[in-house]
Design a protein around this motif. Structure first.
Motif, PDB file in Angstrom:
ATOM      1  N   GLY A   8       0.709  -1.255   0.203  1.00  0.00           N
ATOM      2  CA  GLY A   8      -0.060  -0.096   0.081  1.00  0.00           C
ATOM      3  C   GLY A   8       0.788   1.342   0.041  1.00  0.00           C
ATOM      4  N   THR A   9       0.328   2.234  -0.371  1.00  0.00           N
ATOM      5  CA  THR A   9       0.954   3.672  -0.264  1.00  0.00           C
ATOM      6  C   THR A   9       0.402   4.674   0.699  1.00  0.00           C
ATOM      7  OG1 THR A   9       1.177   3.421  -2.637  1.00  0.00           O
ATOM      8  CG2 THR A   9       1.482   5.258  -1.895  1.00  0.00           C
ATOM      9  N   LEU A  10       1.303   5.544   1.378  1.00  0.00           N
ATOM     10  CA  LEU A  10       0.858   6.533   2.398  1.00  0.00           C
ATOM     11  C   LEU A  10       1.008   7.853   1.802  1.00  0.00           C
ATOM     12  CD1 LEU A  10       0.048   7.603   5.136  1.00  0.00           C
ATOM     13  CD2 LEU A  10       2.254   7.155   5.752  1.00  0.00           C
ATOM     14  N   ILE A  11       2.088   8.133   1.036  1.00  0.00           N
ATOM     15  CA  ILE A  11       2.559   9.235   0.487  1.00  0.00           C
ATOM     16  C   ILE A  11       3.045   8.895  -1.056  1.00  0.00           C
ATOM     17  CG2 ILE A  11       4.110  11.296   0.247  1.00  0.00           C
ATOM     18  CD1 ILE A  11       2.477  11.627   2.641  1.00  0.00           C
ATOM     19  N   GLY A  12       2.092   9.368  -2.173  1.00  0.00           N
ATOM     20  CA  GLY A  12       2.289   8.792  -3.350  1.00  0.00           C
ATOM     21  C   GLY A  12       3.136   9.389  -4.304  1.00  0.00           C
ATOM     22  N   THR A  13       3.917  10.526  -3.948  1.00  0.00           N
ATOM     23  CA  THR A  13       4.761  11.191  -4.642  1.00  0.00           C
ATOM     24  C   THR A  13       6.077  11.595  -3.810  1.00  0.00           C
ATOM     25  OG1 THR A  13       3.776  13.485  -4.302  1.00  0.00           O
ATOM     26  CG2 THR A  13       3.150  12.026  -6.260  1.00  0.00           C
ATOM     27  N   PRO A  14       7.121  11.958  -4.379  1.00  0.00           N
ATOM     28  CA  PRO A  14       8.305  12.269  -3.846  1.00  0.00           C
ATOM     29  C   PRO A  14       7.975  13.535  -2.749  1.00  0.00           C
ATOM     30  CG  PRO A  14       9.034  12.088  -6.020  1.00  0.00           C
ATOM     31  CD  PRO A  14       7.602  12.016  -6.118  1.00  0.00           C
ATOM     32  N   LEU A  15       8.677  13.514  -1.567  1.00  0.00           N
ATOM     33  CA  LEU A  15       8.587  14.925  -0.761  1.00  0.00           C
ATOM     34  C   LEU A  15      10.071  15.367  -0.736  1.00  0.00           C
ATOM     35  CD1 LEU A  15       6.738  13.540   2.253  1.00  0.00           C
ATOM     36  CD2 LEU A  15       5.967  15.204   0.602  1.00  0.00           C
ATOM     37  N   ASN A  16      10.998  14.517  -1.383  1.00  0.00           N
ATOM     38  CA  ASN A  16      12.422  14.744  -1.147  1.00  0.00           C
ATOM     39  C   ASN A  16      12.620  16.038  -2.233  1.00  0.00           C
ATOM     40  OD1 ASN A  16      15.289  14.677  -1.012  1.00  0.00           O
ATOM     41  ND2 ASN A  16      15.330  12.524  -1.555  1.00  0.00           N
ATOM     42  N   CYS A  17      13.647  16.883  -2.007  1.00  0.00           N
ATOM     43  CA  CYS A  17      13.866  17.848  -2.819  1.00  0.00           C
ATOM     44  C   CYS A  17      15.464  18.470  -2.624  1.00  0.00           C
ATOM     45  CB  CYS A  17      12.857  19.139  -2.858  1.00  0.00           C
ATOM     46  SG  CYS A  17      13.374  19.916  -1.279  1.00  0.00           S
ATOM     47  N   LEU A  18      15.861  18.955  -3.622  1.00  0.00           N
ATOM     48  CA  LEU A  18      17.285  19.596  -3.452  1.00  0.00           C
ATOM     49  C   LEU A  18      16.990  20.867  -2.854  1.00  0.00           C
ATOM     50  CD1 LEU A  18      20.354  19.247  -4.325  1.00  0.00           C
ATOM     51  CD2 LEU A  18      19.897  21.137  -6.136  1.00  0.00           C
ATOM     52  N   LEU A  19      17.447  21.193  -1.819  1.00  0.00           N
ATOM     53  CA  LEU A  19      17.150  22.568  -1.104  1.00  0.00           C
ATOM     54  C   LEU A  19      18.291  23.423  -0.868  1.00  0.00           C
ATOM     55  CD1 LEU A  19      14.864  23.845   0.705  1.00  0.00           C
ATOM     56  CD2 LEU A  19      15.895  22.640   2.623  1.00  0.00           C
ATOM     57  N   VAL A  20      18.089  24.580  -1.265  1.00  0.00           N
ATOM     58  CA  VAL A  20      19.055  25.679  -1.179  1.00  0.00           C
ATOM     59  C   VAL A  20      18.393  26.930  -0.461  1.00  0.00           C
ATOM     60  CG1 VAL A  20      20.096  24.929  -3.408  1.00  0.00           C
ATOM     61  CG2 VAL A  20      18.286  26.736  -3.593  1.00  0.00           C
ATOM     62  N   LEU A  21      19.363  27.877  -0.054  1.00  0.00           N
ATOM     63  CA  LEU A  21      18.830  29.207   0.351  1.00  0.00           C
ATOM     64  C   LEU A  21      18.265  30.052  -0.632  1.00  0.00           C
ATOM     65  CD1 LEU A  21      21.866  30.121   2.626  1.00  0.00           C
ATOM     66  CD2 LEU A  21      19.670  29.338   3.294  1.00  0.00           C
ATOM     67  N   GLN A  22      16.964  30.582  -0.321  1.00  0.00           N
ATOM     68  CA  GLN A  22      16.100  31.314  -1.262  1.00  0.00           C
ATOM     69  C   GLN A  22      17.119  32.443  -2.060  1.00  0.00           C
ATOM     70  OE1 GLN A  22      12.571  34.031  -0.515  1.00  0.00           O
ATOM     71  NE2 GLN A  22      11.644  32.220  -0.904  1.00  0.00           N
ATOM     72  N   ASP A  23      18.050  33.254  -1.127  1.00  0.00           N
ATOM     73  CA  ASP A  23      18.809  34.222  -1.573  1.00  0.00           C
ATOM     74  C   ASP A  23      20.283  33.825  -1.585  1.00  0.00           C
ATOM     75  OD1 ASP A  23      19.474  33.948   1.000  1.00  0.00           O
ATOM     76  OD2 ASP A  23      18.936  36.041   1.512  1.00  0.00           O
ATOM     77  N   ARG A  44      15.026  31.882   7.481  1.00  0.00           N
ATOM     78  CA  ARG A  44      16.184  31.772   6.379  1.00  0.00           C
ATOM     79  C   ARG A  44      15.256  31.041   5.413  1.00  0.00           C
ATOM     80  NH1 ARG A  44      21.525  31.968   7.430  1.00  0.00           N
ATOM     81  NH2 ARG A  44      21.701  32.027   5.200  1.00  0.00           N
ATOM     82  N   PRO A  45      14.492  31.784   4.737  1.00  0.00           N
ATOM     83  CA  PRO A  45      13.813  30.736   3.590  1.00  0.00           C
ATOM     84  C   PRO A  45      14.633  30.383   2.621  1.00  0.00           C
ATOM     85  CG  PRO A  45      13.874  33.241   3.264  1.00  0.00           C
ATOM     86  CD  PRO A  45      14.394  33.206   4.616  1.00  0.00           C
ATOM     87  N   GLY A  46      14.245  29.043   2.306  1.00  0.00           N
ATOM     88  CA  GLY A  46      14.744  28.190   1.397  1.00  0.00           C
ATOM     89  C   GLY A  46      14.109  28.033   0.099  1.00  0.00           C
ATOM     90  N   ARG A  47      14.402  27.448  -1.065  1.00  0.00           N
ATOM     91  CA  ARG A  47      14.035  26.849  -2.037  1.00  0.00           C
ATOM     92  C   ARG A  47      13.961  25.713  -2.584  1.00  0.00           C
ATOM     93  NH1 ARG A  47      16.027  29.114  -8.108  1.00  0.00           N
ATOM     94  NH2 ARG A  47      14.332  28.020  -9.240  1.00  0.00           N
ATOM     95  N   CYS A  48      12.902  24.891  -2.898  1.00  0.00           N
ATOM     96  CA  CYS A  48      13.139  23.543  -3.207  1.00  0.00           C
ATOM     97  C   CYS A  48      13.122  23.064  -4.819  1.00  0.00           C
ATOM     98  CB  CYS A  48      11.886  22.824  -2.625  1.00  0.00           C
ATOM     99  SG  CYS A  48      11.591  21.312  -2.969  1.00  0.00           S
ATOM    100  N   PHE A  49      13.937  22.287  -5.148  1.00  0.00           N
ATOM    101  CA  PHE A  49      14.110  21.942  -6.562  1.00  0.00           C
ATOM    102  C   PHE A  49      13.325  20.326  -6.382  1.00  0.00           C
ATOM    103  CE2 PHE A  49      17.415  24.904  -7.041  1.00  0.00           C
ATOM    104  CZ  PHE A  49      17.060  25.516  -7.935  1.00  0.00           C
ATOM    105  N   PRO A  50      12.042  20.246  -6.638  1.00  0.00           N
ATOM    106  CA  PRO A  50      11.662  18.715  -6.470  1.00  0.00           C
ATOM    107  C   PRO A  50      12.311  17.908  -7.415  1.00  0.00           C
ATOM    108  CG  PRO A  50       9.828  20.395  -6.933  1.00  0.00           C
ATOM    109  CD  PRO A  50      11.126  21.029  -7.071  1.00  0.00           C
ATOM    110  N   VAL A  51      12.682  16.453  -6.661  1.00  0.00           N
ATOM    111  CA  VAL A  51      13.714  15.745  -7.421  1.00  0.00           C
ATOM    112  C   VAL A  51      12.973  15.185  -8.641  1.00  0.00           C
ATOM    113  CG1 VAL A  51      15.043  15.252  -5.494  1.00  0.00           C
ATOM    114  CG2 VAL A  51      12.794  13.616  -6.001  1.00  0.00           C
TER     115      VAL A  51
END
Length: 311
Positions: free
Chosen positions: A95-110, A188-195
């Motif tokens: 079975g599936t609980l979370i159906g898509t990636p949550l993982n991301c490449l995370l960087v500082l927004q600025d 310290r806001p970040g920016r996510c690149f969804p994998v």
């Protein structure tokens, strides 16, 4: 009480609930929403299950416990499932609980990384050898880079702290529903690149795994039906579901969990028993190409579909 009323109540209530143990992948958090809401709303009990929810002492334990038959079900990760099956553990996704990636490449927004090509010469933090390095390799390839163009730094599980402190310029393995909110709260806001948008095949972040040789398929199907009902409730009224979920423990009642809940709701699998075989085929081929498993795995060696519960 009238005899007919008493008889009706006895027929509506299971004579004895079946004990059922599910081990989580981590401490209770919004990722586990459908499980906790199903428990609190009595959906497991309605299906004859007395469910015990167990957070692990060691996050590596749950799939091993399921493989050994010491837990009926365990919450794990699709990428890890491929590796464990390749190692010979008797496990299948049921079975599936979370159906898509949550993982991301995370960087500082600025920060200095505004696009993938900016990673050249930068330091990238990771936690899990093998899987995270393979993800980084695929992401870098999108910009014509290789792992030789960056410095990889094992930061254990200190992902956002390592990024915010300047120890690294990016991290892989951060969850977009948690670390992004944590960084926002700490200003310290970040920016996510969804994998799945930068070179990695899509996969299921959180799955239920069991030993196919010892599992009770009917009990698991009833568990999944209960969590499907809970997921529908959450989608219909996230705020009401949050109140139910957060009331189960004081430590859930903070700003980070409240924000994470809102960002997690869209990712819950609406139909947890449904199998998307193409995700398993594609990710298996990806891992084989990365050298993490000997060869692509047949889907039937990784996942199965249970017969629906008779209503």
């Amino acid at each position: 009480m009238q005899p007919l009323v008493l008889a009706a109540l006895l027929l509506a209530t299971p004579a004895s609930a079946e004990e059922f143990t599910v081990m989580l992948d981590w401490f209770v958090n919004p990722d586990h929403g459908p499980i906790i809401v199903a428990q609190e709303k009595g959906y497991f009990a309605e299906r004859g299950l007395e469910v015990t929810i167990v957070p692990p002492a060691d996050p590596a334990d749950p799939p091993k416990m399921a493989a050994a038959g010491r837990a009926d079900l365990a919450v794990s990760y699709q990428p890890q499932l491929h590796l464990m099956v390749a190692e010979g553990l008797p496990l299948r996704r049921v079975g599936t609980l979370i159906g898509t990636p949550l993982n991301c490449l995370l960087v500082l927004q600025d920060g200095p990384v505004q696009e993938i090509g900016d990673l050249r010469g930068k330091r990238i933090g990771f936690s899990v050898s093998g899987i995270h390095e393979a993800l980084i390799g695929a992401i870098l390839a999108e910009a014509g880079l290789t792992p030789a163009d960056v410095e990889l730094v094992n930061v254990n599980w200190s992902l956002s702290p390592a990024l915010m402190s300047g120890q690294v310029d990016a991290v892989i393995g951060a969850f977009r529903n948690f670390e992004l909110n944590q960084m926002e709260i700490e200003e310290r806001p970040g920016r996510c690149f969804p994998v799945e948008e930068v070179g990695v095949p899509s996969y299921e972040e959180l799955v239920y795994v069991a030993n196919p040789e010892t599992m009770d398929g009917d009990a698991i199907a009833r568990f999944l039906a209960a969590t499907e009902e809970a997921a529908a409730d959450i989608a219909a009224d996230p705020e009401a579901a949050w109140r139910i979920f957060s009331a189960t423990a004081p430590e859930l009642q903070d700003e980070l969990n409240a924000r994470a809940w809102v960002d997690t709701v869209p990712f819950f699998a609406a139909h947890p028993a449904e199998l998307h075989a193409e995700r398993y085929s594609a990710f298996s081929a990806f891992l084989a190409e990365a050298g993490l498993i000997p060869a692509p795995q047949p889907v039937e060696d990784l996942a199965l579909t249970l017969p629906p519960v008779a209503e």
